[in-house]
Design a protein around this motif. Structure first.
Motif, PDB file in Angstrom:
ATOM      1  N   ILE A  21       0.842  -1.206   0.000  1.00 21.98           N
ATOM      2  CA  ILE A  21       0.000   0.000   0.000  1.00 21.98           C
ATOM      3  C   ILE A  21       0.871   1.248   0.000  1.00 21.98           C
ATOM      4  CG2 ILE A  21      -1.692   1.333   1.317  1.00 21.98           C
ATOM      5  CD1 ILE A  21      -2.887  -1.310   2.290  1.00 21.98           C
ATOM      6  N   VAL A  22       1.922   1.229   0.832  1.00 22.65           N
ATOM      7  CA  VAL A  22       2.850   2.365   0.859  1.00 22.65           C
ATOM      8  C   VAL A  22       3.534   2.518  -0.494  1.00 22.65           C
ATOM      9  CG1 VAL A  22       4.972   3.267   1.871  1.00 22.65           C
ATOM     10  CG2 VAL A  22       3.244   2.219   3.340  1.00 22.65           C
ATOM     11  N   LYS A  23       3.981   1.425  -1.053  1.00 25.60           N
ATOM     12  CA  LYS A  23       4.706   1.447  -2.317  1.00 25.60           C
ATOM     13  C   LYS A  23       3.865   2.001  -3.455  1.00 25.60           C
ATOM     14  CE  LYS A  23       6.966  -1.717  -5.599  1.00 25.60           C
ATOM     15  NZ  LYS A  23       7.318  -3.130  -5.850  1.00 25.60           N
ATOM     16  N   GLU A  24       2.610   1.569  -3.553  1.00 32.03           N
ATOM     17  CA  GLU A  24       1.758   1.954  -4.685  1.00 32.03           C
ATOM     18  C   GLU A  24       1.058   3.295  -4.479  1.00 32.03           C
ATOM     19  OE1 GLU A  24       1.776   0.401  -7.487  1.00 32.03           O
ATOM     20  OE2 GLU A  24       3.096  -1.163  -6.715  1.00 32.03           O
ATOM     21  N   GLY A  25       0.904   3.711  -3.248  1.00 31.75           N
ATOM     22  CA  GLY A  25       0.185   4.966  -2.986  1.00 31.75           C
ATOM     23  C   GLY A  25      -1.313   4.759  -2.990  1.00 31.75           C
ATOM     24  N   LEU A  26      -1.850   4.262  -4.092  1.00 29.72           N
ATOM     25  CA  LEU A  26      -3.256   3.879  -4.225  1.00 29.72           C
ATOM     26  C   LEU A  26      -3.319   2.495  -4.848  1.00 29.72           C
ATOM     27  CD1 LEU A  26      -4.965   7.125  -5.623  1.00 29.72           C
ATOM     28  CD2 LEU A  26      -5.407   6.082  -3.392  1.00 29.72           C
ATOM     29  N   ILE A  27      -4.054   1.589  -4.240  1.00 31.67           N
ATOM     30  CA  ILE A  27      -4.156   0.236  -4.783  1.00 31.67           C
ATOM     31  C   ILE A  27      -5.482  -0.382  -4.339  1.00 31.67           C
ATOM     32  CG2 ILE A  27      -2.955  -0.818  -2.812  1.00 31.67           C
ATOM     33  CD1 ILE A  27      -1.670  -2.772  -4.830  1.00 31.67           C
ATOM     34  N   SER A  28      -6.090  -1.165  -5.206  1.00 34.84           N
ATOM     35  CA  SER A  28      -7.356  -1.817  -4.881  1.00 34.84           C
ATOM     36  C   SER A  28      -7.110  -3.128  -4.137  1.00 34.84           C
ATOM     37  CB  SER A  28      -8.147  -2.104  -6.160  1.00 34.84           C
ATOM     38  OG  SER A  28      -7.485  -3.088  -6.936  1.00 34.84           O
ATOM     39  N   ARG A  29      -8.158  -3.647  -3.517  1.00 36.37           N
ATOM     40  CA  ARG A  29      -8.038  -4.945  -2.844  1.00 36.37           C
ATOM     41  C   ARG A  29      -7.677  -6.044  -3.834  1.00 36.37           C
ATOM     42  NH1 ARG A  29     -11.724  -2.006  -0.067  1.00 36.37           N
ATOM     43  NH2 ARG A  29     -11.892  -2.260   2.221  1.00 36.37           N
ATOM     44  N   SER A  33      -4.284  -8.394  -3.773  1.00 33.50           N
ATOM     45  CA  SER A  33      -4.283  -9.857  -3.784  1.00 33.50           C
ATOM     46  C   SER A  33      -3.340 -10.397  -4.849  1.00 33.50           C
ATOM     47  CB  SER A  33      -5.708 -10.376  -4.018  1.00 33.50           C
ATOM     48  OG  SER A  33      -5.734 -11.784  -4.014  1.00 33.50           O
ATOM     49  N   LYS A  34      -3.311  -9.739  -6.008  1.00 34.93           N
ATOM     50  CA  LYS A  34      -2.449 -10.191  -7.102  1.00 34.93           C
ATOM     51  C   LYS A  34      -0.971 -10.022  -6.770  1.00 34.93           C
ATOM     52  CE  LYS A  34      -5.789  -9.115 -10.778  1.00 34.93           C
ATOM     53  NZ  LYS A  34      -6.096  -8.188 -11.905  1.00 34.93           N
ATOM     54  N   VAL A  35      -0.598  -8.842  -6.265  1.00 36.08           N
ATOM     55  CA  VAL A  35       0.829  -8.568  -6.064  1.00 36.08           C
ATOM     56  C   VAL A  35       1.394  -9.258  -4.822  1.00 36.08           C
ATOM     57  CG1 VAL A  35       0.742  -6.359  -7.271  1.00 36.08           C
ATOM     58  CG2 VAL A  35       0.423  -6.406  -4.789  1.00 36.08           C
ATOM     59  N   THR A  36       0.531  -9.589  -3.859  1.00 39.96           N
ATOM     60  CA  THR A  36       1.008 -10.248  -2.642  1.00 39.96           C
ATOM     61  C   THR A  36       0.820 -11.750  -2.665  1.00 39.96           C
ATOM     62  OG1 THR A  36      -1.137  -9.988  -1.530  1.00 39.96           O
ATOM     63  CG2 THR A  36       0.482  -8.202  -1.261  1.00 39.96           C
ATOM     64  N   ALA A  37      -0.004 -12.245  -3.618  1.00 41.20           N
ATOM     65  CA  ALA A  37      -0.346 -13.676  -3.689  1.00 41.20           C
ATOM     66  C   ALA A  37      -1.111 -14.147  -2.461  1.00 41.20           C
ATOM     67  CB  ALA A  37       0.912 -14.525  -3.896  1.00 41.20           C
ATOM     68  N   LEU A  38      -1.750 -13.202  -1.756  1.00 47.02           N
ATOM     69  CA  LEU A  38      -2.611 -13.557  -0.629  1.00 47.02           C
ATOM     70  C   LEU A  38      -4.057 -13.671  -1.119  1.00 47.02           C
ATOM     71  CD1 LEU A  38      -1.153 -11.131   2.071  1.00 47.02           C
ATOM     72  CD2 LEU A  38      -0.753 -13.593   1.887  1.00 47.02           C
ATOM     73  N   THR A  39      -4.839 -14.499  -0.460  1.00 46.41           N
ATOM     74  CA  THR A  39      -6.227 -14.696  -0.883  1.00 46.41           C
ATOM     75  C   THR A  39      -7.035 -13.428  -0.655  1.00 46.41           C
ATOM     76  OG1 THR A  39      -7.006 -15.465   1.273  1.00 46.41           O
ATOM     77  CG2 THR A  39      -6.067 -17.120  -0.222  1.00 46.41           C
ATOM     78  N   ARG A  40      -8.115 -13.296  -1.398  1.00 42.88           N
ATOM     79  CA  ARG A  40      -8.971 -12.116  -1.237  1.00 42.88           C
ATOM     80  C   ARG A  40      -9.565 -12.061   0.162  1.00 42.88           C
ATOM     81  NH1 ARG A  40     -11.821  -9.955  -6.678  1.00 42.88           N
ATOM     82  NH2 ARG A  40     -10.049 -10.265  -8.093  1.00 42.88           N
ATOM     83  N   ALA A  41      -9.854 -13.250   0.727  1.00 41.48           N
ATOM     84  CA  ALA A  41     -10.399 -13.279   2.087  1.00 41.48           C
ATOM     85  C   ALA A  41      -9.389 -12.723   3.089  1.00 41.48           C
ATOM     86  CB  ALA A  41     -10.787 -14.708   2.459  1.00 41.48           C
ATOM     87  N   THR A  42      -8.124 -13.107   2.924  1.00 42.43           N
ATOM     88  CA  THR A  42      -7.073 -12.593   3.811  1.00 42.43           C
ATOM     89  C   THR A  42      -6.911 -11.089   3.643  1.00 42.43           C
ATOM     90  OG1 THR A  42      -5.858 -14.687   3.763  1.00 42.43           O
ATOM     91  CG2 THR A  42      -4.613 -12.721   4.352  1.00 42.43           C
ATOM     92  N   ILE A  43      -6.905 -10.635   2.398  1.00 42.12           N
ATOM     93  CA  ILE A  43      -6.801  -9.194   2.130  1.00 42.12           C
ATOM     94  C   ILE A  43      -7.950  -8.448   2.776  1.00 42.12           C
ATOM     95  CG2 ILE A  43      -6.878  -7.419   0.332  1.00 42.12           C
ATOM     96  CD1 ILE A  43      -4.228  -8.846   0.362  1.00 42.12           C
TER      97      ILE A  43
END
Length: 398
Positions: A21-29, A33-43
């Motif tokens: 979030i810090v890196k991108e400034g603005l980012i969607s959920r 999920s795509k850039v972290t490879a974490l599930t949407r539920a975890t996000i």
């Protein structure tokens, strides 16, 4: 296989999410999920917690032409503030930044003493002023990082400050006893290197930053971590001998690099030859513009000796990025090209050599950034350096 309990894994995931979030400034959920490879539920669960804590806010894009407007996430820059302090020989610089690293207030206090007790009281008094001033935010001052122009151990004890004549000072503990805020102590050159990595050179993992003002200090970022050496004293590169039996140095040796290639050495020489008590950058710029042959030859000699030390540094550390912080280099025409022309060894390898775009504010901005990193508990930050914003928040004497 590395395993951990649920709370540990949650902390790791939180750190990864905050970093992006810090890196991108603005980012969607969805993109998180795509850039972290974490599930949407975890996000979703983690983001909900971060919003409840006031660290993350939601923004709906107004100008989105296709489909539903996405909800974007960003750091709540106003949730708290970081306080960076540059403790120099004759003055102390204070900068307060928001949680995105943007300066919002700066002050400079002239000090006419080297007495530790007096300077400690001055620091505590000013920190209390800032603490009260920013108490309105949810987290207030989230951390304090103090840049020291001397030897700082891994335990954050100040072992030696040459110009202040301090030995074995526990500044961190002495401040924390009076103020309930986390305090961190770090060498000023390390903080300058950290600022270069965090604010400017986002794509490098191995960076050297040499500051050339009162002496020569070297900050080293290796694999995005400070390279400190055994006790924490690595980087005292100014006392590398470049002229055997040369000019006497205060460290006890002769011919140290900073006696030939620091700005302080240039100013000292010009004060003596021009018979002036105080030489300024403006004086030097005027002499250069007027074609003063002595000053031009002195600058050429400065670059020559600087290049000798840089060649040694490059051979020792093989850096990706080498940053030089010097106002004189910014003033002198084609200084970088001249330095590059001197680095012609077939075994000297580096990717890029640049003059710092941050300049003298690098240590105090690096201090703010390090306080934010500790508070958010992220492995690294990518922040933006706004030149105009920093000019507006230039230090004022008080």
């Amino acid at each position: 296989m590395i395993t951990g309990d649920a709370s540990y894994i949650k902390r790791i995931n939180r750190s990864i999410i905050l970093r992006e979030i810090v890196k991108e400034g603005l980012i969607s959920r969805a993109d998180l999920s795509k850039v972290t490879a974490l599930t949407r539920a975890t996000i979703s669960a983690q983001v909900a917690d971060l919003i409840d804590e006031g660290l993350v806010i939601e923004t709906q894009l107004e100008h989105y032409t296709v489909g539903r407007k996405p909800i974007m996430l960003s750091i709540n820059s106003e949730a708290g503030c970081a306080l960076g302090i540059d403790l120099d020989f004759d003055h102390i610089s204070f900068t307060v930044s928001d949680l995105t690293g943007s300066p919002i207030n700066s002050k400079r206090i002239e000090t006419n003493t080297t007495d530790y007790g007096e300077i400690l009281n001055l620091l505590v008094e000013q920190i209390k002023v800032f603490k009260s001033e920013y108490a309105y935010s949810r987290y207030g001052i989230v951390g304090i990082v103090i840049a020291i122009h001397g030897l700082v151990g891994k335990d954050e004890t100040i072992h030696y400050v040459p110009r202040l004549r301090w030995n074995n000072i526990t500044l961190k503990n002495d401040i924390e006893r009076q103020i309930d805020i986390n305090v961190y102590i770090e060498n000023n050159a390390n903080l300058s290197a950290f600022a270069e990595r965090v604010y400017v050179h986002h794509e490098t993992d191995n960076l050297l930053s040499a500051t050339l003002y009162s002496g020569i200090g070297l900050g080293m970022m290796m694999n995005n971590e400070f390279f400190r050496g055994h006790d924490g004293f690595a980087g005292e590169i100014g006392h590398m001998i470049v002229v055997p039996n040369g000019i006497q140095c205060n460290c006890g040796n002769k011919g140290c690099w900073e006696r030939y290639a620091s700005e302080r050495a240039i100013f000292k020489y010009l004060s003596e030859t021009k018979q002036m008590n105080s030489v300024t950058y403006e004086n030097i710029q005027k002499w250069l513009d007027e074609g003063d042959e002595e000053v031009h030859q002195l600058m050429e000699q400065f670059i020559f000796y600087l290049s000798i030390g840089l060649n040694n540094m490059i051979n020792m550390y093989n850096p990706d990025m080498l940053v030089l912080d010097s106002e004189l280099l910014r003033m002198y025409p084609n200084s970088l090209d001249k330095i590059r022309g001197n680095l012609n060894s077939s075994i000297s390898h580096y990717r890029a050599l640049q003059i710092s775009s941050i300049g003298r504010n690098s240590a105090v901005l690096g201090a703010c950034a390090l306080a934010i990193k500790h508070f958010l508990e992220v492995p690294m930050l990518n922040l933006n350096y706004d030149t105009e914003a920093n000019k507006k928040n230039a230090s004022v004497n008080i």
